[in-house]
Design an enzyme around this catalytic site. Sequence first.
Site, PDB file in Angstrom:
ATOM      1  N   HIS A 232       0.862  -1.187   0.000  1.00 34.24           N
ATOM      2  CA  HIS A 232       0.000   0.000   0.000  1.00 34.24           C
ATOM      3  C   HIS A 232       0.896   1.233   0.000  1.00 34.24           C
ATOM      4  O   HIS A 232       1.566   1.515   0.994  1.00 34.24           O
ATOM      5  CB  HIS A 232      -0.909   0.001   1.225  1.00 34.24           C
ATOM      6  CG  HIS A 232      -1.852  -1.158   1.269  1.00 34.24           C
ATOM      7  ND1 HIS A 232      -3.126  -1.104   0.741  1.00 34.24           N
ATOM      8  CD2 HIS A 232      -1.695  -2.419   1.744  1.00 34.24           C
ATOM      9  CE1 HIS A 232      -3.721  -2.278   0.905  1.00 34.24           C
ATOM     10  NE2 HIS A 232      -2.866  -3.092   1.512  1.00 34.24           N
TER      11      HIS A 232
ATOM     12  N   ASP B 207       2.185  -6.772   2.370  1.00 31.11           N
ATOM     13  CA  ASP B 207       1.018  -6.024   2.817  1.00 31.11           C
ATOM     14  C   ASP B 207       1.476  -4.791   3.596  1.00 31.11           C
ATOM     15  O   ASP B 207       0.892  -4.426   4.615  1.00 31.11           O
ATOM     16  CB  ASP B 207       0.090  -6.898   3.672  1.00 31.11           C
ATOM     17  CG  ASP B 207      -1.298  -6.267   3.852  1.00 31.11           C
ATOM     18  OD1 ASP B 207      -1.597  -5.286   3.150  1.00 31.11           O
ATOM     19  OD2 ASP B 207      -2.060  -6.754   4.704  1.00 31.11           O
TER      20      ASP B 207
ATOM     21  N   PHE C 128      -6.145  -0.822  10.796  1.00 31.38           N
ATOM     22  CA  PHE C 128      -5.401  -2.064  10.598  1.00 31.38           C
ATOM     23  C   PHE C 128      -4.164  -1.788   9.744  1.00 31.38           C
ATOM     24  O   PHE C 128      -4.215  -0.997   8.807  1.00 31.38           O
ATOM     25  CB  PHE C 128      -6.262  -3.105   9.875  1.00 31.38           C
ATOM     26  CG  PHE C 128      -7.476  -3.557  10.645  1.00 31.38           C
ATOM     27  CD1 PHE C 128      -7.387  -4.579  11.568  1.00 31.38           C
ATOM     28  CD2 PHE C 128      -8.713  -2.959  10.428  1.00 31.38           C
ATOM     29  CE1 PHE C 128      -8.506  -5.013  12.273  1.00 31.38           C
ATOM     30  CE2 PHE C 128      -9.837  -3.382  11.123  1.00 31.38           C
ATOM     31  CZ  PHE C 128      -9.732  -4.409  12.046  1.00 31.38           C
ATOM     32  N   GLY C 129      -3.056  -2.456  10.040  1.00 28.60           N
ATOM     33  CA  GLY C 129      -1.918  -2.374   9.126  1.00 28.60           C
ATOM     34  C   GLY C 129      -0.576  -2.235   9.799  1.00 28.60           C
ATOM     35  O   GLY C 129      -0.446  -1.607  10.850  1.00 28.60           O
TER      36      GLY C 129
ATOM     37  N   HIS D 111      -2.442 -12.454   1.916  1.00 25.91           N
ATOM     38  CA  HIS D 111      -2.113 -12.572   3.341  1.00 25.91           C
ATOM     39  C   HIS D 111      -2.801 -13.745   4.060  1.00 25.91           C
ATOM     40  O   HIS D 111      -3.580 -13.565   5.003  1.00 25.91           O
ATOM     41  CB  HIS D 111      -2.396 -11.266   4.079  1.00 25.91           C
ATOM     42  CG  HIS D 111      -3.662 -10.547   3.690  1.00 25.91           C
ATOM     43  ND1 HIS D 111      -4.904 -11.147   3.668  1.00 25.91           N
ATOM     44  CD2 HIS D 111      -3.867  -9.263   3.320  1.00 25.91           C
ATOM     45  CE1 HIS D 111      -5.815 -10.280   3.310  1.00 25.91           C
ATOM     46  NE2 HIS D 111      -5.203  -9.121   3.088  1.00 25.91           N
TER      47      HIS D 111
ATOM     48  N   HIS E 114       0.523   3.927   8.178  1.00 20.22           N
ATOM     49  CA  HIS E 114      -0.437   4.884   8.706  1.00 20.22           C
ATOM     50  C   HIS E 114       0.338   5.963   9.446  1.00 20.22           C
ATOM     51  O   HIS E 114       1.532   5.822   9.715  1.00 20.22           O
ATOM     52  CB  HIS E 114      -1.415   4.201   9.664  1.00 20.22           C
ATOM     53  CG  HIS E 114      -2.291   3.190   9.019  1.00 20.22           C
ATOM     54  ND1 HIS E 114      -3.351   3.526   8.208  1.00 20.22           N
ATOM     55  CD2 HIS E 114      -2.267   1.827   9.049  1.00 20.22           C
ATOM     56  CE1 HIS E 114      -3.948   2.426   7.771  1.00 20.22           C
ATOM     57  NE2 HIS E 114      -3.310   1.385   8.265  1.00 20.22           N
TER      58      HIS E 114
END
EC number: 3.5.2.3
Length: 438
Positions: free
Chosen positions: A60, A312, A330-331, A239, A316
């Site tokens: 991302h 993945d 999430f992340g 994932h 953030h």
Amino acid sequence: MKGELLIKNVRLLDSRGEHGKADVLIGEGKILSLEGGDAASVLDAGGLMLTPGLCDPHAHLREPGQEVKEELATGLLAALRGGYTDVVCMPNTTPPVDTPEAVMALIEKARGLGYARLYPSAALTQGQEGKLLTEARLLKEAGAIMLTDDGRTNEDAGVLALGLAYAASWGLVVSVHAEDAGLRRGGVMNEGPLSYRLGLPGNPAAAEAARIARDLEIVRYVMPGAKAQKPSILLHVQHLSTRRGLELIRQARAEGLPVGAEVTPHHLTLTDEALESLDPIYKVAPPLRTQADIEALIAGLLEGSIDCIGTDHAPHTQAEKEQDLLRAPFGIANIEVAWPLLYTELVLKRGFPLPTLLERFTDGARRVLGLPLIRLETGAEASLMLFDPASERAVNPAEFASKARFSPWAGWKLQGWPVMTLVEGRVAWTHERLGVGA
């Protein structure tokens, strides 16, 4: 024959194994010789290992519209520092990447940066709303390498079936976030004894397994009409996090279905016990699971039921991640540490075969995406990683190129750090200790 860079005394490693030491002459974007020669720059790489560049099928990069979290410049530089020459970015941006124009804009900007090569994925459905399909053919012609509504699950089975059929017609992979929304509900961690004790909403392993089972049935339904295309991989499960999900993938592959799967570094190295701290830095989707799941996933990676490592990478802002566990996003951001993390935790600590791990970071991902493989031989493309298998240093998020300068592995001492990344023969990034660079 004169090259641009001569890497002397370097150990060669690709997915076929180690090939001893060589003097690698690089020029014209390729490997000119493994026996030395004249070059404008010379690097004595004694003790270092040279490999094909890593390939990430799932990252991302947040552009367009979410540049406060990450942007192409920071994300692709972070990729270089992690040894990656090739990165697939996800389309769940603002707005989503669902048009040919958006795909082309990303490709053009990434080329101008001169960092890792970018391969945009595009949304499977318009606006990632799960209703109307995007134009698969036009998106592929624009440069999209994959279709996915990643960040959202595909709830309408009929829409996914049509999307798979169209993707097969144009030779595209459809990548899916395999979680049943009804079973997942508001889960923020793995459902189990710990979630019950903490009083937190859980996300059960059944949410992943149920959705994988449904999606595999859709592939069985779609494939008779798509057999003429003979796609090697049509459905790619992102994932993978559970033992049961792996069992379903293994069965589908034995059946001959064109199905692939990836696993992340965090699902191979962290368990739900980390959430005992209530720290949102460990909050990911799908959630961190159990040690038994980790053992199963490592076995699947070893045997080849799992094709590749997908980071993945999900950056953030610090403020977002400092919210409470229920509200934080999430992340995990990990593209700079994925290789040394798994080199240390799997190869050095568990005896996982190094060529196999490298294959899952390189050839495995490239096969899923339909990209050419890279070999360490004369005439091959010189998109390469140089890493140090011996020296050890701790993970220091303050030094990340990514805007997400925090990490669940902060302070972990790792070996195998990349020290140089070449893209098509060009030194795109090098560690300052080497004194060689663009």
